[in-house]
Write a protein that holds these residues in place. Sequence first.
Motif, short mmCIF file in Angstrom:
data_model
loop_
_atom_site.label_atom_id
_atom_site.label_comp_id
_atom_site.label_asym_id
_atom_site.label_seq_id
_atom_site.Cartn_x
_atom_site.Cartn_y
_atom_site.Cartn_z
N TYR A 19 44.69 -51.68 -13.43
CA TYR A 19 45.20 -49.67 -13.47
C TYR A 19 43.63 -49.44 -14.64
N ARG A 20 43.47 -50.31 -15.94
CA ARG A 20 43.63 -50.18 -17.38
C ARG A 20 41.90 -50.63 -16.89
N THR A 21 41.71 -51.64 -15.97
CA THR A 21 40.24 -52.60 -16.09
C THR A 21 39.96 -51.90 -14.69
N TRP A 22 40.29 -51.82 -14.00
CA TRP A 22 39.22 -51.40 -12.56
C TRP A 22 39.61 -49.87 -12.36
N VAL A 23 40.95 -49.95 -12.10
CA VAL A 23 41.61 -47.98 -11.35
C VAL A 23 40.72 -46.57 -12.14
N PHE A 24 40.90 -47.12 -13.59
CA PHE A 24 40.98 -46.36 -14.24
C PHE A 24 40.03 -46.96 -15.76
N PRO A 25 38.75 -46.88 -15.54
CA PRO A 25 37.89 -47.77 -16.48
C PRO A 25 37.58 -46.69 -17.54
N GLU A 26 37.61 -47.47 -18.78
CA GLU A 26 37.05 -46.32 -19.51
C GLU A 26 35.50 -45.96 -19.50
N ARG A 27 35.48 -44.41 -20.40
CA ARG A 27 34.58 -44.15 -20.29
C ARG A 27 33.47 -44.78 -20.62
N PRO A 28 31.79 -44.65 -20.35
CA PRO A 28 30.40 -45.78 -20.63
C PRO A 28 30.41 -45.46 -22.55
N GLU A 29 30.79 -43.80 -22.65
CA GLU A 29 30.05 -43.53 -24.43
C GLU A 29 31.90 -44.51 -24.76
N MET A 69 45.72 -52.37 -5.65
CA MET A 69 46.13 -53.08 -6.81
C MET A 69 47.81 -52.87 -6.69
N ASN A 70 48.19 -52.04 -5.98
CA ASN A 70 49.60 -51.86 -5.54
C ASN A 70 49.71 -53.06 -4.86
#
Length: 157
Positions: free
Chosen positions: A135-145, A88-89
Motif C-alpha cells: 500500500y505505502r509503496t505502490w497504491v498510495f505513494p508519497e507525494r512527489p514533493e 495487492m489484496n
Amino acid sequence: MRDFSARHPKLAKLAAEVGRFGSVGAVAYVVQLGATNLLWGAGMGPLSGQVVGTLCSIAVAFVGNRFWTFGDRARTGYGRETLLFLVMNGVGLAIQLACQGFSVHVLGLDGVLAQNVAGNVVGVGIGTLFRFFAYRTWVFPERPEAVAEGAAREPIA
C-alpha cells in the motif's frame, strides 16, 4: 519521546502510519472473522468462506486506508488506486489461502479452530506485512514533493 520524534521525523511518520494501518486493519479483521465464521456456520466450504469474508474486509480496509491511514499521500486517481488495492489484496488473499490450504490439504487439519489459526492468524499476519509494504509503496505513494524534500534534507555520505 518528542525529542526523538523531532530528530527522526521519518520514523515518527512511519510509526503513525503503522498505528493507523493497524487500527483500520483491526476493524477489517473483525469484519473478516465475523463474516468468515458466519459463512462457515451456514455451511459454506473453508476456502470459499475465507474468500467471501476477506472480500468484505477489503471494502472496509480500502475506505479506511485511502482516507485515513494514507490520507496525506498523493492521489493518483480513484480507479488506479482501487485496481492496485484489489490486486495487492488478491496477493494477500493468496497468502492466506496458501496457509489455510496447507493446513487443510497437507496437514489434514480441517476443524474450525485449525482453519481460524491457519487462515485468520498465520495467513492474515503474513498477508498484513505484505499489504502494508504494498500500500505505502505502490497504491498510495508519497507525494512527489515530499520525496524530493526528503532527498534534499538527507546528508550526503
